[in-house]
Design an enzyme around this catalytic site. Structure first.
Site, PDB file in Angstrom:
ATOM      1  N   SER A  69      -2.619   1.380   2.597  1.00  0.00           N
ATOM      2  CA  SER A  69      -1.726   0.517   1.819  1.00  0.00           C
ATOM      3  C   SER A  69      -1.202  -0.633   2.665  1.00  0.00           C
ATOM      4  O   SER A  69      -1.100  -0.528   3.890  1.00  0.00           O
ATOM      5  CB  SER A  69      -0.544   1.310   1.266  1.00  0.00           C
ATOM      6  OG  SER A  69      -0.980   2.389   0.469  1.00  0.00           O
TER       7      SER A  69
HETATM    8  N1  SAH Z   1      -1.381   6.958   1.888  1.00  0.00           N
HETATM    9  C1  SAH Z   1      -2.629   6.445   2.395  1.00  0.00           C
HETATM   10  C2  SAH Z   1      -3.308   5.458   1.475  1.00  0.00           C
HETATM   11  C3  SAH Z   1      -3.640   6.040   0.162  1.00  0.00           C
HETATM   12  S1  SAH Z   1      -5.055   5.404  -0.689  1.00  0.00           S
HETATM   13  C4  SAH Z   1      -2.470   5.842   3.763  1.00  0.00           C
HETATM   14  O1  SAH Z   1      -1.341   5.792   4.281  1.00  0.00           O
HETATM   15  O2  SAH Z   1      -3.484   5.434   4.350  1.00  0.00           O
HETATM   16  C5  SAH Z   1      -5.135   6.694  -1.900  1.00  0.00           C
HETATM   17  C6  SAH Z   1      -5.648   8.000  -1.374  1.00  0.00           C
HETATM   18  O3  SAH Z   1      -5.498   8.971  -2.404  1.00  0.00           O
HETATM   19  C7  SAH Z   1      -7.138   7.975  -1.052  1.00  0.00           C
HETATM   20  O4  SAH Z   1      -7.347   8.487   0.238  1.00  0.00           O
HETATM   21  C8  SAH Z   1      -7.746   8.869  -2.108  1.00  0.00           C
HETATM   22  O5  SAH Z   1      -8.932   9.532  -1.695  1.00  0.00           O
HETATM   23  C9  SAH Z   1      -6.620   9.824  -2.405  1.00  0.00           C
HETATM   24  N2  SAH Z   1      -6.661  10.492  -3.699  1.00  0.00           N
HETATM   25  C10 SAH Z   1      -7.159  10.010  -4.862  1.00  0.00           C
HETATM   26  N3  SAH Z   1      -7.009  10.905  -5.860  1.00  0.00           N
HETATM   27  C11 SAH Z   1      -6.381  11.982  -5.318  1.00  0.00           C
HETATM   28  C12 SAH Z   1      -5.948  13.239  -5.835  1.00  0.00           C
HETATM   29  N4  SAH Z   1      -6.131  13.564  -7.117  1.00  0.00           N
HETATM   30  N5  SAH Z   1      -5.341  14.091  -4.984  1.00  0.00           N
HETATM   31  C13 SAH Z   1      -5.141  13.784  -3.678  1.00  0.00           C
HETATM   32  N6  SAH Z   1      -5.550  12.612  -3.133  1.00  0.00           N
HETATM   33  C14 SAH Z   1      -6.154  11.717  -3.934  1.00  0.00           C
END
Ligand code: SAH
Length: 220
Positions: A69
């Site tokens: 992010s």
């Molecule tokens: N918080 C992260 C960025 C998040 S991007 C950071 O600091 O880098 C969103 C993330 O959510 C991705 O890694 C994606 O694979 C994950 N994601 C998507 N759907 C999800 C779900 N149902 N449960 C858990 N993680 C999920």
């Protein structure tokens, strides 16, 4: 990211100070959030070819179709959480581990769930080297972690088309859930506060753009 040498130079520290100053000017007031962003070397969380981009206020690809992010967004969501040291916090969407590290740096006991196996494995190995005691789980964040509930705070870092009820259930009374909510390109950042009687109060805090949460058919 795991191949990277973890070296934090004066140049990195200087760039980070500027980045944090910019984020302060964009309206973030919580000094504990700003201090955590200034402390954590964001370049460690990114692939080496993107090193020079680590201290721009922009999201960045981290593989598996996901992004780390934007720093402002991390700061904004974290500020909305109104964290106190020692709180038990659940993050949905571990990704690079950056947001989880910010929470850990602020003294939270962090639990984080990632849906994609490759990212989970890469970040688990990296976080072990980094040394923050964050507990990482591979699974579907919609379901939360019933066996570790309740949580003081829950943060969802991908767009949720609807508010996952299991997560609301896993909040303590007085707890806060921060979630980018919406089906379309743009989401509204919601802060959901759970009252003592179990009812919830919802506030909207502006428009953001996140990658969507993956459902059960998400690509492993
Ligand atoms: N918080 C992260 C960025 C998040 S991007 C950071 O600091 O880098 C969103 C993330 O959510 C991705 O890694 C994606 O694979 C994950 N994601 C998507 N759907 C999800 C779900 N149902 N449960 C858990 N993680 C999920």
């Amino acid at each position: 990211m795991t191949q990277l040498e973890m070296i934090d130079t004066y140049r990195h520290k200087g760039l980070r100070k500027q980045l944090v100053e910019g984020i302060r000017q964009k309206g973030i007031r919580d000094e504990s959030v700003l201090a955590a962003l200034e402390k954590i070397p964001r370049h460690y969380f990114m692939d080496s070819s993107f090193l020079e981009f680590a201290y721009q206020d922009k999201p960045f690809p981290i593989g598996s179709g996901q992004t780390i992010s934007q720093p402002f967004t991390v700061a904004f969501q974290t500020e909305l959480l109104q964290m106190k040291k020692g709180m038990k916090v659940l993050e949905i969407g571990t990704g690079s581990g950056y947001q989880a590290s910010v929470l850990a740096e602020m003294g939270a006991r962090v639990y984080s769930i990632e849906r994609q196996r490759k990212l989970y494995q890469k970040t688990k190995e990296f976080m072990t080297r980094l040394g923050y005691p964050v507990k990482l789980f591979l699974g579907d964040g919609y379901l939360g972690l019933p066996s570790f509930a309740p949580f003081d705070r829950i943060i969802i870092t991908a767009a949720a088309p609807e508010i996952p009820q299991p997560l609301v259930d896993q909040l303590k009374p007085g707890g806060i859930l921060v979630v980018p909510h919406g089906k379309d390109d743009i989401q509204h950042m919601l802060r959901i506060i759970k009252n003592a009687d179990g009812t919830t109060k919802e506030e909207s805090h502006g428009a953001f753009r996140f990658v969507p949460l993956l459902g059960d058919l998400g690509n492993d």
